[in-house]
Design an enzyme around this catalytic site. Structure first.
Site, PDB file in Angstrom:
ATOM      1  N   LYS A  75       0.804  -1.225   0.000  1.00 31.69           N
ATOM      2  CA  LYS A  75       0.000   0.000   0.000  1.00 31.69           C
ATOM      3  C   LYS A  75       0.838   1.276   0.000  1.00 31.69           C
ATOM      4  O   LYS A  75       0.326   2.359  -0.269  1.00 31.69           O
ATOM      5  CB  LYS A  75      -0.954  -0.001   1.193  1.00 31.69           C
ATOM      6  CG  LYS A  75      -1.995  -1.102   1.115  1.00 31.69           C
ATOM      7  CD  LYS A  75      -2.944  -0.882  -0.042  1.00 31.69           C
ATOM      8  CE  LYS A  75      -4.107  -1.832   0.024  1.00 31.69           C
ATOM      9  NZ  LYS A  75      -5.154  -1.508  -0.933  1.00 31.69           N
TER      10      LYS A  75
HETATM   11  N1  PMP Z   1      -3.443  -7.887   1.872  1.00 31.63           N
HETATM   12  C1  PMP Z   1      -3.390  -6.923   2.805  1.00 31.63           C
HETATM   13  C2  PMP Z   1      -2.658  -7.197   4.083  1.00 31.63           C
HETATM   14  C3  PMP Z   1      -4.031  -5.702   2.594  1.00 31.63           C
HETATM   15  O1  PMP Z   1      -3.969  -4.746   3.545  1.00 31.63           O
HETATM   16  C4  PMP Z   1      -4.735  -5.501   1.380  1.00 31.63           C
HETATM   17  C5  PMP Z   1      -5.496  -4.228   1.167  1.00 31.63           C
HETATM   18  N2  PMP Z   1      -6.590  -4.063   2.049  1.00 31.63           N
HETATM   19  C6  PMP Z   1      -4.772  -6.519   0.428  1.00 31.63           C
HETATM   20  C7  PMP Z   1      -4.100  -7.700   0.712  1.00 31.63           C
HETATM   21  C8  PMP Z   1      -5.525  -6.386  -0.879  1.00 31.63           C
HETATM   22  O2  PMP Z   1      -5.061  -5.364  -1.713  1.00 31.63           O
HETATM   23  P1  PMP Z   1      -6.030  -4.506  -2.652  1.00 31.63           P
HETATM   24  O3  PMP Z   1      -6.708  -3.463  -1.796  1.00 31.63           O
HETATM   25  O4  PMP Z   1      -5.147  -3.893  -3.667  1.00 31.63           O
HETATM   26  O5  PMP Z   1      -7.047  -5.424  -3.255  1.00 31.63           O
END
Ligand code: PMP
Length: 358
Positions: A75
């Site tokens: 992120k």
């Molecule tokens: N794994 C973790 C630990 C996350 O924090 C997130 C995002 N909430 C994701 C996977 C999934 O990513 P995305 O929001 O890009 O779908």
């Protein structure tokens, strides 16, 4: 899109329309960095040799180590991109307040970017989220506001409702909103997808990644499908969430209860549901067998990758995205007492002997 209607997105797959978005080339910096933000991305991709052998896989199983980002997760990429797009569009400048309703990693990324660039940062999140993420946010100087966990996402008391109220009450405040912000999938399209193509010399047969906002799957999937015609994109969705298709796969309960607008679900070729027990055990396995200090959703992705990679041959490659790091989970799945209390292991003294567990 339904027949006879234009695609939802002008640059959807197969469309010859030029992208309406601003794209950025990657600049690799191996010298002195002016700030930590220059070191977001450029994460290693590592072959899971021991896991391949243990599970009798013929193909290469590769892990994209997003837990090695400065803030500990994938992120960081979208946090930086959302802030820099808003700056470019003249919507924010240093001194403004960034407010984000998030369960953690996007908040940590934004708090990190805010520290370096001089923004105030307020993160709203549900109470049920782990206190480990809150400690990191507070250490970065973010203000953390907890909202009740048992309210629906569109209630004024939810972390989304609280963020909206705070924005109205605060001068020069913006919610970048990862669920609707095109800079979220764009960050993945322009950065991690390019890195994967480069690191694997354009040879990937299957990509496995989890879905929260869906930004990762949309951005990486779209770029890889443009460059590798035969690639299969596998989406991993926890039991209880509503992102997978067809909808009969979804079980009612916790998890995402709405479909984010940044998510183009047509990019995903196949959905797999994962459960908490396999996710936590696989994450511990990545740590114990390969030394990869990752978090729980990395285990979710691995548990599905082990399943889909079985059918690949020697010259094929499966890439699995490991989104965040162990730091967020010191008091949860890393802790044997927590694992026992929640019924994921029976006896801590034998917890590490139980592999492979299926
Ligand atoms: N794994 C973790 C630990 C996350 O924090 C997130 C995002 N909430 C994701 C996977 C999934 O990513 P995305 O929001 O890009 O779908």
């Amino acid at each position: 899109s339904p027949p006879n209607q234009p695609p939802k997105c002008a640059w959807a797959l197969g469309s010859s329309a030029k992208s309406p978005h601003h794209h950025e080339a990657r600049k690799i910096n191996n010298k002195i960095s002016q700030t930590i933000l220059e070191n977001i991305g450029f994460t290693p991709i590592i072959r899971l040799n021991k896991i391949e052998k243990k599970f009798g896989l013929k193909c290469s199983l590769l892990a994209k180590c997003e837990f090695m980002n400065p803030g500990g997760s994938i992120k960081d990429r979208i946090a930086l991109r959302m802030v820099e797009e808003a700056e470019r569009e003249g919507k924010i400048k240093p001194g403004y307040t960034l407010i984000e309703p998030t369960s953690g990693n996007t908040g940590i990324g934004l708090a990190l970017v805010a520290v370096v660039k001089g923004y105030r940062c307020i993160i709203t999140m549900p109470e049920r989220m782990s206190t480990d993420k809150v400690s990191i946010l507070r250490a970065l100087g973010a203000e953390v506001i907890r909202s009740p966990s048992n309210v629906s996402f569109d209630s004024p008391e939810s972390h989304f409702g609280t963020a909206d109220r705070l924005q109205k009450e605060t001068e020069n405040a913006i919610i970048l909103n990862q669920f609707v912000n095109p800079a979220n999938p764009l960050a993945h399209y322009d950065s991690i997808a390019e890195e994967l193509l480069n690191q694997c010399d354009g040879k990937i047969d299957i990509l496995v990644a989890g879905a929260g906002t869906g930004g990762t799957l949309t951005g990486i999937g779209r770029k890889l499908k443009e460059k590798i015609k035969t690639i299969k994109i596998i989406g991993v969705d926890p039991l209880g969430s509503v992102l997978a298709q067809p909808k009969e796969l979804n079980v009612e309960g916790i998890g995402k209860s709405f479909i984010p607008t940044v998510f183009d679900r047509s990019i995903v070729d196949q959905w797999h549901k994962c459960n908490d027990k396999d996710s936590f055990k696989c994450a511990r396995y990545l740590i114990q067998e390969e030394g990869l200090l990752c978090g729980g959703s990395s285990g979710s992705a691995l548990s599905i990758a082990l399943d889909v990679a079985k059918d690949l041959s020697e010259d094929q490659t499966c890439v699995v995205v490991l989104p965040d790091s162990i730091h967020n989970y010191m008091s949860t799945f890393i802790n044997d007492d927590w694992m026992m209390k929640n019924g994921f292991i029976e006896d801590p003294s034998t917890a590490n002997d139980q592999k492979p567990w299926w």
